[in-house]
Motif scaffolding. Structure first.
Motif, PDB file in Angstrom:
ATOM      1  N   THR A 191     -24.543 103.082 140.933  1.00 36.19           N
ATOM      2  CA  THR A 191     -23.715 103.837 141.883  1.00 36.19           C
ATOM      3  C   THR A 191     -24.668 104.495 142.874  1.00 36.19           C
ATOM      4  O   THR A 191     -25.865 104.226 142.855  1.00 36.19           O
ATOM      5  CB  THR A 191     -22.871 104.911 141.156  1.00 36.19           C
ATOM      6  OG1 THR A 191     -23.753 105.873 140.565  1.00 36.19           O
ATOM      7  CG2 THR A 191     -22.000 104.293 140.073  1.00 36.19           C
ATOM      8  N   GLU A 192     -24.136 105.385 143.727  1.00 35.88           N
ATOM      9  CA  GLU A 192     -24.987 105.979 144.757  1.00 35.88           C
ATOM     10  C   GLU A 192     -26.192 106.701 144.116  1.00 35.88           C
ATOM     11  O   GLU A 192     -27.318 106.539 144.566  1.00 35.88           O
ATOM     12  CB  GLU A 192     -24.176 106.957 145.609  1.00 35.88           C
ATOM     13  CG  GLU A 192     -24.943 107.371 146.869  1.00 35.88           C
ATOM     14  CD  GLU A 192     -24.217 108.419 147.701  1.00 35.88           C
ATOM     15  OE1 GLU A 192     -23.020 108.670 147.458  1.00 35.88           O
ATOM     16  OE2 GLU A 192     -24.879 109.008 148.578  1.00 35.88           O
ATOM     17  N   TRP A 207     -29.526 102.730 129.210  1.00 41.78           N
ATOM     18  CA  TRP A 207     -30.055 104.009 129.702  1.00 41.78           C
ATOM     19  C   TRP A 207     -29.379 104.342 131.016  1.00 41.78           C
ATOM     20  O   TRP A 207     -29.313 103.508 131.925  1.00 41.78           O
ATOM     21  CB  TRP A 207     -31.570 103.931 129.933  1.00 41.78           C
ATOM     22  CG  TRP A 207     -32.378 103.766 128.687  1.00 41.78           C
ATOM     23  CD1 TRP A 207     -31.907 103.676 127.404  1.00 41.78           C
ATOM     24  CD2 TRP A 207     -33.796 103.678 128.599  1.00 41.78           C
ATOM     25  NE1 TRP A 207     -32.959 103.532 126.526  1.00 41.78           N
ATOM     26  CE2 TRP A 207     -34.128 103.538 127.231  1.00 41.78           C
ATOM     27  CE3 TRP A 207     -34.830 103.704 129.538  1.00 41.78           C
ATOM     28  CZ2 TRP A 207     -35.446 103.414 126.779  1.00 41.78           C
ATOM     29  CZ3 TRP A 207     -36.144 103.592 129.096  1.00 41.78           C
ATOM     30  CH2 TRP A 207     -36.439 103.443 127.733  1.00 41.78           C
ATOM     31  N   ILE A 208     -28.893 105.580 131.111  1.00 38.55           N
ATOM     32  CA  ILE A 208     -28.262 106.067 132.339  1.00 38.55           C
ATOM     33  C   ILE A 208     -29.261 107.009 133.008  1.00 38.55           C
ATOM     34  O   ILE A 208     -29.596 108.057 132.452  1.00 38.55           O
ATOM     35  CB  ILE A 208     -26.950 106.812 132.003  1.00 38.55           C
ATOM     36  CG1 ILE A 208     -26.010 105.889 131.218  1.00 38.55           C
ATOM     37  CG2 ILE A 208     -26.303 107.358 133.268  1.00 38.55           C
ATOM     38  CD1 ILE A 208     -24.768 106.584 130.673  1.00 38.55           C
ATOM     39  N   LEU A 209     -29.755 106.611 134.180  1.00 36.26           N
ATOM     40  CA  LEU A 209     -30.788 107.407 134.860  1.00 36.26           C
ATOM     41  C   LEU A 209     -30.325 107.839 136.244  1.00 36.26           C
ATOM     42  O   LEU A 209     -29.747 107.021 136.984  1.00 36.26           O
ATOM     43  CB  LEU A 209     -32.061 106.572 135.035  1.00 36.26           C
ATOM     44  CG  LEU A 209     -32.792 106.104 133.790  1.00 36.26           C
ATOM     45  CD1 LEU A 209     -33.037 104.602 133.848  1.00 36.26           C
ATOM     46  CD2 LEU A 209     -34.131 106.831 133.644  1.00 36.26           C
ATOM     47  N   PRO A 210     -30.598 109.094 136.631  1.00 37.90           N
ATOM     48  CA  PRO A 210     -30.386 109.466 138.028  1.00 37.90           C
ATOM     49  C   PRO A 210     -31.452 108.749 138.866  1.00 37.90           C
ATOM     50  O   PRO A 210     -32.618 108.690 138.462  1.00 37.90           O
ATOM     51  CB  PRO A 210     -30.601 110.984 138.036  1.00 37.90           C
ATOM     52  CG  PRO A 210     -31.464 111.259 136.854  1.00 37.90           C
ATOM     53  CD  PRO A 210     -31.170 110.192 135.837  1.00 37.90           C
ATOM     54  N   ALA A 270     -21.789 118.171 141.878  1.00 37.42           N
ATOM     55  CA  ALA A 270     -21.418 116.870 142.462  1.00 37.42           C
ATOM     56  C   ALA A 270     -22.046 115.729 141.653  1.00 37.42           C
ATOM     57  O   ALA A 270     -21.399 114.705 141.399  1.00 37.42           O
ATOM     58  CB  ALA A 270     -21.870 116.810 143.920  1.00 37.42           C
ATOM     59  N   LEU A 271     -23.302 115.918 141.235  1.00 37.29           N
ATOM     60  CA  LEU A 271     -23.965 114.875 140.458  1.00 37.29           C
ATOM     61  C   LEU A 271     -23.276 114.708 139.094  1.00 37.29           C
ATOM     62  O   LEU A 271     -23.111 113.590 138.594  1.00 37.29           O
ATOM     63  CB  LEU A 271     -25.454 115.210 140.269  1.00 37.29           C
ATOM     64  CG  LEU A 271     -26.335 114.025 139.878  1.00 37.29           C
ATOM     65  CD1 LEU A 271     -26.481 113.040 141.020  1.00 37.29           C
ATOM     66  CD2 LEU A 271     -27.713 114.479 139.409  1.00 37.29           C
ATOM     67  N   LEU A 272     -22.854 115.825 138.494  1.00 39.23           N
ATOM     68  CA  LEU A 272     -22.173 115.740 137.199  1.00 39.23           C
ATOM     69  C   LEU A 272     -20.816 115.047 137.329  1.00 39.23           C
ATOM     70  O   LEU A 272     -20.377 114.360 136.405  1.00 39.23           O
ATOM     71  CB  LEU A 272     -22.017 117.139 136.577  1.00 39.23           C
ATOM     72  CG  LEU A 272     -23.317 117.870 136.215  1.00 39.23           C
ATOM     73  CD1 LEU A 272     -23.016 119.156 135.448  1.00 39.23           C
ATOM     74  CD2 LEU A 272     -24.263 116.991 135.393  1.00 39.23           C
ATOM     75  N   LEU A 273     -20.173 115.215 138.461  1.00 34.98           N
ATOM     76  CA  LEU A 273     -18.909 114.510 138.687  1.00 34.98           C
ATOM     77  C   LEU A 273     -19.161 113.001 138.790  1.00 34.98           C
ATOM     78  O   LEU A 273     -18.454 112.193 138.181  1.00 34.98           O
ATOM     79  CB  LEU A 273     -18.226 115.029 139.964  1.00 34.98           C
ATOM     80  CG  LEU A 273     -16.858 114.402 140.279  1.00 34.98           C
ATOM     81  CD1 LEU A 273     -15.830 114.740 139.197  1.00 34.98           C
ATOM     82  CD2 LEU A 273     -16.347 114.858 141.657  1.00 34.98           C
ATOM     83  N   GLU A 274     -20.203 112.636 139.522  1.00 37.17           N
ATOM     84  CA  GLU A 274     -20.532 111.207 139.636  1.00 37.17           C
ATOM     85  C   GLU A 274     -20.958 110.648 138.273  1.00 37.17           C
ATOM     86  O   GLU A 274     -20.622 109.511 137.928  1.00 37.17           O
ATOM     87  CB  GLU A 274     -21.648 110.998 140.672  1.00 37.17           C
ATOM     88  CG  GLU A 274     -21.869 109.522 140.983  1.00 37.17           C
ATOM     89  CD  GLU A 274     -22.923 109.284 142.060  1.00 37.17           C
ATOM     90  OE1 GLU A 274     -23.024 110.103 143.008  1.00 37.17           O
ATOM     91  OE2 GLU A 274     -23.636 108.274 141.944  1.00 37.17           O
ATOM     92  N   LYS A 276     -17.891 109.895 136.408  1.00 35.45           N
ATOM     93  CA  LYS A 276     -17.273 108.657 136.920  1.00 35.45           C
ATOM     94  C   LYS A 276     -17.959 107.418 136.372  1.00 35.45           C
ATOM     95  O   LYS A 276     -17.311 106.473 135.919  1.00 35.45           O
ATOM     96  CB  LYS A 276     -17.380 108.630 138.457  1.00 35.45           C
ATOM     97  CG  LYS A 276     -16.206 109.252 139.170  1.00 35.45           C
ATOM     98  CD  LYS A 276     -16.348 109.039 140.686  1.00 35.45           C
ATOM     99  CE  LYS A 276     -15.460 110.042 141.408  1.00 35.45           C
ATOM    100  NZ  LYS A 276     -15.960 110.412 142.730  1.00 35.45           N
ATOM    101  N   VAL A 277     -19.292 107.417 136.411  1.00 30.79           N
ATOM    102  CA  VAL A 277     -20.020 106.207 136.007  1.00 30.79           C
ATOM    103  C   VAL A 277     -19.972 106.037 134.482  1.00 30.79           C
ATOM    104  O   VAL A 277     -19.865 104.916 133.977  1.00 30.79           O
ATOM    105  CB  VAL A 277     -21.470 106.192 136.571  1.00 30.79           C
ATOM    106  CG1 VAL A 277     -22.364 107.192 135.877  1.00 30.79           C
ATOM    107  CG2 VAL A 277     -22.060 104.794 136.490  1.00 30.79           C
TER     108      VAL A 277
END
Lengths: 348, 348
Positions: free
Chosen positions: B216-217, B234-237, B250-254, B257-258
């Motif tokens: 995602t973005e 693994w889920i990485l920013p 905002a990042l926690l909302l995304e 979503k993901v």
């Protein structure tokens, strides 16, 4: 060809079955555990259901892959590693991989589908350990193989896919992480003190006394101070020896006796739990290129042992993510229960 | 008081519940997994069945321990570690022990007994992550605490004892082994290259492409090259950040979503498997005595991430005894299946 892959961030190896075409539904429907000998590939008369045997003990007619054996060793039908091919090591970006050269064998411990370890005679268990010893010695001749891990999974929750009593071995082209850690600890201890750390452990635990579960002439069974699981137990020969392959027939008979006694106590206390047995012994003697001196003190610094791991608690998110175990049973309590239990299934 | 114990041979810590009187029959009869909200201590109206709450979001009447909350955090009724007391470290012969100071909390993610992560709205998941962030920030103020591990066990085989959606945290007076290993790797990488190893991983895997499951973005979901389990992810920013506590709303909302999108794909592929989620983030900022410089580059060298671990294969004797995983599903295959799945439960 499967692959050993190394992750540089977690510093962990995995064996990846790269050639397999994954079908998600396979995971969705776990197979039920069946206890019937019907359809079991490890029964007399079913010898053709396994790959051709590598070793068999006790057969009178000397005709391979026929009934009459007492212990039978066959290649695993779905091997994690394969014996054919040349070992190659390569980098993939920041990663490392080694092709999956090795061996994966099944030791069918008895023709009797229902004869758990606790039900068999010490002589039958000695025969199982003789097969372990023989396969270990034989596979070490292969220069590509650095380690042979012998283990037993009993029960579904311990990873057994078939209920017929069997153990396994996986021979790997790299010494497994957990073993390397132990070998390094033992070597460093020797380097500083010229003493075996396992002999020190035995000496100390005999003095403390409260974590000794059982003791015979040549073996001591200890509940480890930082046990990862309730009733986790280490079985150690009291006399220093780095290598299971050097154990005498007499020692293997005594090992059969004490393991049978111990597992009868466990059955009495924990009602036939799923468990793993794991043998940790010296690695294959082949020096690594450029490191001919790597294991020069191993004869003095390492000490073979068997780990008994009952699978009555789970490895959950915390345990996986931290590397810490949570053990609800103090090893001192477990040792006391084991000492007070009797091996014939009756409370004393 | 529980104890953290260190085994010098295996170099492993365990948390031992020393005060508990063991009763063997407890292990013999595992509790059946119940899915009914009846008798569940995490329902509206059952607030008195848990220890008094630490935090609650969404309640209008501001009356603690009453219904109306959307996320509720309570101490674990059977804590692995306890918050009261002074931290003591001592040696016991060749062993080490630390008394069990720490915290063990339960984050009740939703009042709805049946609302799995995949069923909730991104806003509800954002609220869960806000609770993770707030508890992490709060517990870090305690000088005795070196690490806070946030995790979720879903399903019995993943270690969940209650089916009502919840996550947990365990705060420890020592940084867990697995995290220390990652921190050391990241710090050494920075020391040599002045680059974050996780940023390098993201960069490389985007170029290779075949292990990218979703993007995602601001997030990327990778199947690790040496995955220990099929569909481990693994889920990485994507933007470098060492600390989950610094993540914006905002990042926690995304992230919500993901994660929802991902778990819907997993549910479609693997039929609602048991799983663990584990957050790895920077340790508490308290320097160790004598090592004030220990984490000086952590802002640059470490990168928080969430590990998703489906529990559809077993940790058996080989895995426990070797430290190697056996993974029957190549991560490249898993990534392809995940990319091709859809998040609404239909094949594309």
């Amino acid at each position: 060809m499967p692959e050993l892959r190394f992750d540089p961030i977690r510093r962990r190896w995995s064996i990846i079955a790269t050639e397999r075409k994954f079908r998600p539904h396979e995971f969705a429907q776990p197979q039920p555990e069946t206890s019937s000998p019907e359809g079991c590939p490890f029964e007399y008369g079913q010898e053709a259901a396994t790959p051709p045997e590598i070793l068999a003990y006790g057969r009178q007619n000397h005709q391979p892959n026929t009934p009459g054996w007492q212990v039978r060793v066959v290649p695993n039908k779905f091997p994690a590693l394969r014996i054919e091919g040349e070992l190659t090591r390569e980098g993939v970006g920041i990663f490392d991989r080694v092709n999956g050269i090795g061996a994966h064998e099944v030791i069918i411990e008895t023709p009797n589908h229902h004869a758990e370890v606790a039900d068999r005679s010490p002589e039958e268990l000695q025969l199982m350990f003789k097969a372990w010893r023989e396969r270990l010695t034989d596979l070490r001749r292969d220069i590509r193989i650095r380690y042979v891990l012998l283990f037993k999974n009993k029960g579904r929750d311990a990873g057994a896919s078939l209920p017929h009593p069997h153990s396994q071995l996986i021979a790997t082209p790299i010494i497994p992480t957990v073993v390397v850690e132990e070998l390094n600890v033992a070597r460093n201890h020797w380097a500083h003190k010229e003493r075996c750390i396992f002999c020190d452990l035995i000496h100390q635990e005999k003095a403390f006394g409260d974590r000794v579960a059982l003791e015979t002439e040549h073996f001591i069974l200890l509940e480890p101070f930082a046990a990862s699981f309730p009733f986790e137990t280490w079985i150690l020969p009291k006399q220093h020896s780095h290598d299971f392959a050097l154990a005498s027939d007499a020692l293997l008979l005594e090992l059969g006796k004490v393991l049978r006694d111990f597992l009868r106590r466990i059955r009495q206390l924990l009602a036939d739990p799923p468990y793993n047995l794991i043998l940790h012994t010296a690695p294959s003697p082949h020096p690594r290129p450029g490191q001919p001196q790597y294991w020069t003190t191993i004869e003095y610094d390492y000490h073979w042992h068997i780990e008994f791991v009952p699978r009555i608690t789970r490895i959950a998110g915390f345990e996986w993510g931290s590397g810490y175990a949570i053990n609800p049973t103090p090893p001192e309590e477990a040792a006391r229960f084991l000492r007070e239990a009797t091996s014939d299934g009756e409370q004393p």
